[in-house]
Design an enzyme around this catalytic site. Structure first.
Site, mmCIF file in Angstrom:
data_model
loop_
_atom_site.group_PDB
_atom_site.id
_atom_site.type_symbol
_atom_site.label_atom_id
_atom_site.label_comp_id
_atom_site.label_asym_id
_atom_site.label_seq_id
_atom_site.Cartn_x
_atom_site.Cartn_y
_atom_site.Cartn_z
ATOM 1 N N GLY A 176 54.403 36.240 25.719
ATOM 2 C CA GLY A 176 55.755 36.675 25.379
ATOM 3 C C GLY A 176 56.418 35.826 24.298
ATOM 4 N N HIS A 177 57.604 36.245 23.915
ATOM 5 C CA HIS A 177 58.309 35.546 22.843
ATOM 6 C C HIS A 177 58.747 34.140 23.263
ATOM 7 C CE1 HIS A 177 62.320 37.824 23.947
ATOM 8 N NE2 HIS A 177 61.706 37.380 25.004
#
Lengths: 326, 326, 326
Positions: free
Chosen positions: C237-238
């Site tokens: 994920g970011h």
């Protein structure tokens, strides 16, 4: 990125700014990393301790935050204000420019105004594309599909024939929409393919993360409802109906013909078996296996998934049991 | 879709039809959605209540179904009959036509009769492709691979060098076959790559769903047995052997060197650790983690996976424990 | 593959070889499959029984192995020796040759010496690529990205704008790096996109398996540390930070902003929720759900994940409970 006056930013989001508003902002960063020409924000109070030391030139804060700072812009919802400001000024993703001569567009396809097509993109027979659509390199849009207005489709995504995509959708790289559902009739020890002749229909304002796959219906439609946001590597089986404004986090899987209501939120790596009815506003915790219907407004967790309270009870009971001398 | 006489359809599947058979059918739909020019079917008795109200022009039903309706076509296995009828008349996926001048075929590659190659498809050195193979746009088939007859490979799938694919295989978009297995020798704090010099061999009649990845063997072969059907986003590790006629549902993962027997059915999101022997006709419930060998004809469930009965016993015991006042 | 003298091979890895070293080796195979012109190895003692019957021309064995055989090459670490030998002589993956005239390179892009670019590969504006980089067909490297020296990027991988990739990285097909993180501000019943304007930075010696997706940061960087090896279909994920020399096995998912230390090993299908701190040398068993911070040197397991010993205690307690007559 452009330099934008703090006053202009504050007014755009209806903020209260105690400073003179004369400075300008040319980017966005977190509280700890922002410099004096950048905007920052406090949306989660757990980062409030970073507020004093930030070097940001302006900070979006909740309306009722205690204290004062000339750099603060008070707003109802700092995170939403941030979304609006970034979308307006600070989101400069480079898009393909114009129609590449190396793209292939079928003569029967219809492209709206201001469509850009990257190199080696393919637009198949009878495809209809709306206005202001950016299609990156290597994307395949197969025969008979339709794409609404203001969509972005990133490199190498594949859209099988007959898919219907609404307006303002964003489709990331590696996404596959409209691949065959998993349907076989087993007979005399062999699995015979059921041709999958339905389609996928994606409503407006849907975003689909990288590597996600959405199968076409066996018959009829697989549907992703308006405003639903799907993360990366999610699997949506054939004839699934996902309601409006749902959130499906990464690596979720939904088996065939299951229906989700509106505002359903599913955390990462959870799965649903097929032919279920999941109500509105259901919440599913991470790594759950939903094997039964779930009524509206229920939070479930575990494998198999049960209501949160029941999960907690079982978890506590097992923990206690394990500590007992026996 | 063509219009086909009901009599012709009924005869094709050896059905018993009490009507005059003079009508014709030009499509297939579910009981609730079919119109009078469409065929429908009843394969799951739970939908029997939809039978009375259907507007379908003809309905495939089980041979011994109670009641009568001039539209019924009685057959041994309605779902299998449906598969045959749809495959014969109602599965009109548009395929690439001919060899695109924008495809690249290595001079040393050999293409059989009636091969179609989409735009920007690439056929590498010494690749051998059989007859009646449709390869969509953007597909890469790398050096030395072989593809049998009657295969379909959808857009942007990638087949690494040296892969062997049998006849009548279907490979969906985003599939990667022959990527390197995950093998490293850790030495002095660094992970050193073990070059993966084996191949992937896929036998006849295998279908591989969108986004699935199948790693090449470190040495020797990774094998997918004849008739096995793999769903989307499945991961098959290096040197795995999957037997014949297995079903691997979406998001399943099989770690390196594990061997599955024939007719193994694995539900969604389940995983196997490496170097296991899984017997014939083993069934694995959804979201299970199989960490040990499993003998023939065993059903397992849970994480770690245990036989169904043991899982049920533990589940019931925990449920009961959680309800007890302590 | 070349024929290499056994003496040369033995010397290259500092081995002790009791034979005359005059034979030669032209490939590598397992003990049971090797022929007299092939090298084999014993790294796992559980295969020691295959040693007597092997037909291999030479065998890498542990230094202190009991017994004698003129074909043995005694080394400290047979698996590491194998990696070095295979890398040196027996890993002949065909790479693209030169710059295809069908690739598209932006005028402002800078390519180092000995870069090869496959057909239909795209190198965007201002991209900088180092020396000895092989980029296969259909790869997209978007504007402003940088690639170090000695990298290999396999067909149809996509690298979004602004990504930074170090030296000696290997990126497999279907990988997507730099796609948007999953960030939305929900307001008045709609999910509003937070533009994701950060980047992904990948340090040296990272390998990324097929179909893996790594999201760009919302602000700042998503980081994959030096020497980390990522398997297939992993989701990052970011704003995640993965430390150095980590191992992330297939289908692992890491939610936004979680940080992993160095030498973290995560088995298949495990997940981490967001905003966690995971220490150095943490080990996570397969299919675990890590929902809390984990200190250095801890082994965790289960969903939710707990230390191995606690998991074992609970597992044993439940097993016992299920057997009790109640």
């Amino acid at each position: 990125m452009p330099a934008v006056a703090i006053r202009e930013i504050s007014e755009f989001v209806g903020g209260q700014h105690s400073g003179d508003g004369k400075g300008s902002i040319s980017g966005v960063a977190s509280l700890t990393q922002a410099t004096s020409d950048q905007l920052s924000f406090l949306s989660n109070r757990k980062y409030a301790s970073d507020l004093a030391a930030t070097k940001a030139g302006a900070v979006l804060v909740p309306k009722n935050l205690e204290g004062t700072d000339d750099r603060w812009i008070r707003v109802d919802d700092p995170y939403f204000a941030l979304a609006r400001i970034m979308t307006r000024w600070f989101s400069n993703r480079p898009l393909p420019r114009g129609i590449s001569p190396k793209a292939v567009v079928a003569p029967s396809a219809k492209l709206g105004a201001n469509v850009s097509l990257g190199h080696f993109a393919i637009v198949g027979d009878d495809v209809v594309i709306g206005n202001n659509v950016a299609i990156f390199q290597g994307v395949s849009i197969e025969a008979g599909s339709t794409i609404g207005n203001d969509c972005i489709i990133y490199p190498n995504a594949v859209i099988y024939d007959g898919t219907r995509i609404g307006n303002r959708c964003i489709i990331h790289s590696g996404v596959v929409i409209g691949s065959d559902g998993y349907g076989f009739a087993t007979h005399d020890g062999k699995h015979h393919k059921i041709p999958q002749i339905g389609i996928v229909r994606i409503e407006d304002d849907v975003e689909i993360g990288a590597g996600t796959t959405i199968d076409r219906a066996a018959l009829g439609e697989t549907v992703i409802g308006e405003g639903t946001k799907i993360d990366n590597l999610v699997q949506i089986g054939h004839n699934v109906k996902v309601g409006k404004h749902c959130l499906l986090v990464s690596q979720v899987g939904i088996a065939g013909s299951t229906e989700l209501g509106d505002y359903v939120a599913v955390a990462g790596q959870s799965g649903f078996s097929g032919h279920l009815k999941i109500g509105n506003r259901v919440q599913v915790a991470a790594k759950s296996a939903v094997l039964d219907d779930v009524p509206d407004d229920t939070k479930v967790m575990g494998s198999p998934a049960v209501p949160f309270t029941e999960f907690a009870r079982r978890h506590a009971a097992l923990k206690k049991l394990a500590r007992r001398k026996t």
